[in-house]
Write a protein that holds these residues in place. Structure first.
Motif, PDB file in Angstrom:
ATOM      1  N   VAL A   1      47.333  28.776  42.767  1.00 58.81           N
ATOM      2  CA  VAL A   1      47.128  29.827  41.769  1.00 58.81           C
ATOM      3  C   VAL A   1      46.135  30.834  42.346  1.00 58.81           C
ATOM      4  O   VAL A   1      45.002  30.469  42.667  1.00 58.81           O
ATOM      5  N   THR A   2      46.577  32.066  42.506  1.00 60.83           N
ATOM      6  CA  THR A   2      45.734  33.061  43.163  1.00 60.83           C
ATOM      7  C   THR A   2      45.328  34.153  42.189  1.00 60.83           C
ATOM      8  O   THR A   2      46.170  34.756  41.517  1.00 60.83           O
ATOM      9  N   GLY A   3      44.010  34.387  42.118  1.00 58.98           N
ATOM     10  CA  GLY A   3      43.485  35.415  41.220  1.00 58.98           C
ATOM     11  C   GLY A   3      42.501  36.310  41.926  1.00 58.98           C
ATOM     12  O   GLY A   3      42.456  36.364  43.163  1.00 58.98           O
ATOM     13  N   ASN A   4      41.728  37.019  41.119  1.00 57.30           N
ATOM     14  CA  ASN A   4      40.769  37.980  41.660  1.00 57.30           C
ATOM     15  C   ASN A   4      39.452  37.854  40.879  1.00 57.30           C
ATOM     16  O   ASN A   4      38.895  38.826  40.421  1.00 57.30           O
ATOM     17  N   GLY A   5      39.029  36.567  40.753  1.00 56.64           N
ATOM     18  CA  GLY A   5      37.850  36.298  39.950  1.00 56.64           C
ATOM     19  C   GLY A   5      38.217  35.977  38.505  1.00 56.64           C
ATOM     20  O   GLY A   5      37.391  36.098  37.606  1.00 56.64           O
ATOM     21  N   HIS A   6      39.453  35.539  38.285  1.00 59.08           N
ATOM     22  CA  HIS A   6      39.941  35.276  36.923  1.00 59.08           C
ATOM     23  C   HIS A   6      39.175  34.145  36.221  1.00 59.08           C
ATOM     24  O   HIS A   6      38.902  33.106  36.814  1.00 59.08           O
TER      25      HIS A   6
ATOM     26  N   LEU B   1      47.492  36.328  37.180  1.00 60.84           N
ATOM     27  CA  LEU B   1      47.397  35.191  38.111  1.00 60.84           C
ATOM     28  C   LEU B   1      48.760  34.952  38.753  1.00 60.84           C
ATOM     29  O   LEU B   1      49.790  34.963  38.061  1.00 60.84           O
TER      30      LEU B   1
ATOM     31  N   MET C   1      42.994  26.562  43.179  1.00 64.52           N
ATOM     32  CA  MET C   1      42.714  27.885  42.631  1.00 64.52           C
ATOM     33  C   MET C   1      42.069  28.742  43.713  1.00 64.52           C
ATOM     34  O   MET C   1      41.117  28.307  44.369  1.00 64.52           O
ATOM     35  N   VAL C   2      42.571  29.941  43.872  1.00 61.91           N
ATOM     36  CA  VAL C   2      41.957  30.897  44.785  1.00 61.91           C
ATOM     37  C   VAL C   2      41.369  32.018  43.935  1.00 61.91           C
ATOM     38  O   VAL C   2      42.110  32.737  43.249  1.00 61.91           O
ATOM     39  N   ASN C   3      40.050  32.150  43.952  1.00 62.80           N
ATOM     40  CA  ASN C   3      39.366  33.174  43.158  1.00 62.80           C
ATOM     41  C   ASN C   3      39.761  33.114  41.674  1.00 62.80           C
ATOM     42  O   ASN C   3      40.003  34.144  41.039  1.00 62.80           O
ATOM     43  N   ALA C   4      39.839  31.899  41.163  1.00 67.08           N
ATOM     44  CA  ALA C   4      40.181  31.718  39.750  1.00 67.08           C
ATOM     45  C   ALA C   4      39.546  30.422  39.256  1.00 67.08           C
ATOM     46  O   ALA C   4      39.337  29.487  40.029  1.00 67.08           O
TER      47      ALA C   4
END
Lengths: 413, 413
Positions: A406-411, A104, B362-365
């Motif tokens: 907070v940037t994720g990829n489907g976390h 993340l 949250m982006v994709n999280a």
């Protein structure tokens, strides 16, 4: 419109303003500056109404001078706005950032508060200043100036609002609240949820009222009962310079020294020097019994003197038997603004710096340096004497909050 | 002692505590941990008194479980203190520093607030946690736990105070306030000048009371009506994972999602998937008219649903026609805690991040990532939902103020 309606309009404006780029905000500031100069005659004319009323109400000449706008003073207001355009934009600054173990991406970025309420007294130039500082930091401003400057402030705000709108930003970025009644202050203090922060600038009683009655979070500014402590290990030349400058460079400011504490070990040599110098400059010395022995002109000090922010050519002077006694005195009477020590001893200065609970501690330097301009901040909203959020001179970053992105990829957890 | 007397004693303790080195504070934390373990029997015995009272007062089994201390839970409290000893000391950190044009050396350093008041409910383990976090950040703690845990808290605090004193720090670094009466909360809220900051942790009504009635500055924590917005450009697999995790990983926490907003363009494909998954996990879906068309089990949502922090297996679901409609919905009903978007579109995520006014985006999280532990802060005092001072998860640095130290050589203005 009621204050609550104005606050609601400010909230709407704040949404668009938060998205404005630095270029858009700076263009608005420059247009505001140009328009103030263009409309000087209107502003000075409106100011004339306030001055006429002030004279009719028996205001002192000193107060009337503070209230008066001349073409030069209007030009100075415009220059203040132009200087804001040059300063970096705090919005979007990454305060903290990292990539977490799970991938993340964490960033803490500066964002505007949203809506800032300012309650201030006296000078109408604060109006343009406050509007500009709020705009640059992305905040919509609700300005509640003094009743005595209401016509001047209304003229200034009308010019600024037109310029803001012409520059393509929301017109309600800047709004003036009714200053003819105390109700507007009360409503502003209860507008929790609509107003994000309230900054009172003015006398001690105004600040006390706002701090005690507001449900909107407050940044407390200002009262300064500042001390200069001259240690037994002081260089007397520096001690004299720092004391005299701290007291006499300007009497009416919150960073002016109001009390002098002299270590007993050097009282015999230092007190005659400093008393003569202060008295030669017209300063009345309010001293304890030990100080009185050095000059017939010393007025006996009472507890009131230790606790007073004179803002005048007066100073309270005491002899203390140790650095710890100086710290105790400061703890009892200080207001947490600025405290200074003059000493060549690293042990003494280290102990003083650690032991003093204040926004600023000066070591071998005048209390007068506690100032956003002196600190190199470019703009100053005021000097905070509280410990929450901002302490000491406040620049543009102090008018912001932060947001974690907070940037994720489907976390998931 | 009255609360004001305890606060005055805390102020005195805070002076010495502010000067304590990291080594001294960490040694105290380790001793506190050891002593908690040594005195497990006493603590569990005192806890038995609270549990007996709780049963007599008809508390639910869930509440009694939260209240219960076992040897394992006492050991976990001790481990929490040991982990604090490993974290860096925020005190003395130089936040900002420069040499001014005139040669003055400017440093802004982190200092303790002084005295921190904590008002909290439920679990007695918070007592050791709060005492440790305050001590590590150099603050004296005034702890006002719940009446139902008073015997447990008294036993814990007695052990901690003895350990603090034996470690050479002031015994009044940690004090417990009377929890048998509401008066102690009221007195604490009026102790302006003695208490530097008040942190309420607990239900919405407690927080509302403190925020509205306290003259002591408050850091507001906690209420979270968090949203997940599934954009038209979402990856549906990620959207499903993030939504389900945000809602169901734990129901009782403030970072749990309470509402789901689905873009109309993908409602036909995404809603059947997500409704089935949520319902299979026992979650009741409160939906608007468009959502109801996808499942007979959907309960019709009212405005109460959009505004509720369920803290239970319930979720409010709405279909929105655009990202802007989602932002408007969040602006109207959100509490500024955590908002999430699921989207593969950089334009959409950028606009969402800029448009949402919350502590965390949250982006994709999952929304569940808004947490001091997840963010890597090591310790968490709570999650601030206010904009002043601290926003989002608060670690040790958020329990500090700053002080400017300005060093010169006789400098004057």
């Amino acid at each position: 419109m009621s204050v609550l309606e104005q606050a609601a309009a400010a909230r709407v404006a704040a949404i668009d303003l938060a998205r404005a780029t630095r270029a858009e905000k700076d263009a608005a500031l420059l247009l505001m500056a140009d328009r103030l100069v263009e409309r000087t005659d209107d502003i000075v004319h409106a100011n004339g109404v306030d001055i006429t009323n002030a004279r009719a109400n028996g205001l002192s000449e000193a107060m009337i001078d503070r209230l008066t706008l001349t073409p030069e003073r209007v030009a100075a207001m415009a220059d203040g706005l132009r200087q804001l355009a040059v300063l970096p934009d705090p919005i979007g600054d990454v305060v903290r950032g990292s990539t977490l173990a799970n991938g993340l991406e964490l960033r803490q970025i500066r964002v505007p508060f949203g809506v800032v309420g300012m309650i201030y007294e006296g000078r109408p130039n604060v109006t343009a200043d406050a509007a500009g500082i709020c705009l640059k930091s992305g905040n919509a401003a609700l300005l509640r100036g003094s009743g005595s400057a209401f016509a001047s402030n209304a003229a200034i705000v009308a010019v600024l609002r037109k310029a803001v709108a012409d520059a393509g930003l929301p017109v309600n970025t800047v709004q003036l609240l009714d200053a003819t009644t105390r109700d507007s202050v009360k409503e502003l203090m209860r507008a929790r949820g609509l107003v994000d922060v309230l900054i009172p600038r003015g006398g001690a009683s105004l600040i006390k009222t706002v701090v005690e009655e507001s449900t909107v979070p407050v940044i407390e500014t200002g009262v300064g009962n500042c001390h200069v402590y001259v240690d037994s290990a002081a260089d007397l030349e520096k001690a004299l310079a720092v004391t005299v400058n701290s007291k006499t460079q300007r009497y009416s400011t919150c960073n002016t020294a109001e009390s002098l504490l002299v270590h007993a070990a050097i009282a015999d040599t230092f007190l005659p020097l400093v008393l003569e110098e202060l008295q030669s400059r017209g300063v009345t010395v309010h001293g304890d019994a030990r100080v009185a022995g050095f000059s017939d002109a010393v007025v006996a000090a009472t507890d009131d003197d230790w606790g007073t922010e004179y803002l005048s050519p007066d100073i309270a002077v005491a002899v203390v038997d140790s650095l710890d006694d100086a710290l105790d005195h400061i703890r009892q009477w200080g207001t947490g603004h600025t405290e200074a020590i003059v000493s060549e001893s690293t042990t003494a200065t280290r102990r003083f710096v650690a032991g003093v609970d204040a926004a600023a501690v000066m070591v071998n330097a005048s209390t007068r340096f506690t100032d956003g301009g002196e600190f190199g901040f470019g703009a100053e909203i005021g000097i905070s004497t509280q410990k929450l959020h901002a302490r000491g001179p406040m620049g543009l970053p102090e008018l912001t909050s932060t947001k974690y992105v907070v940037t994720g990829n489907g976390h998931t957890r």
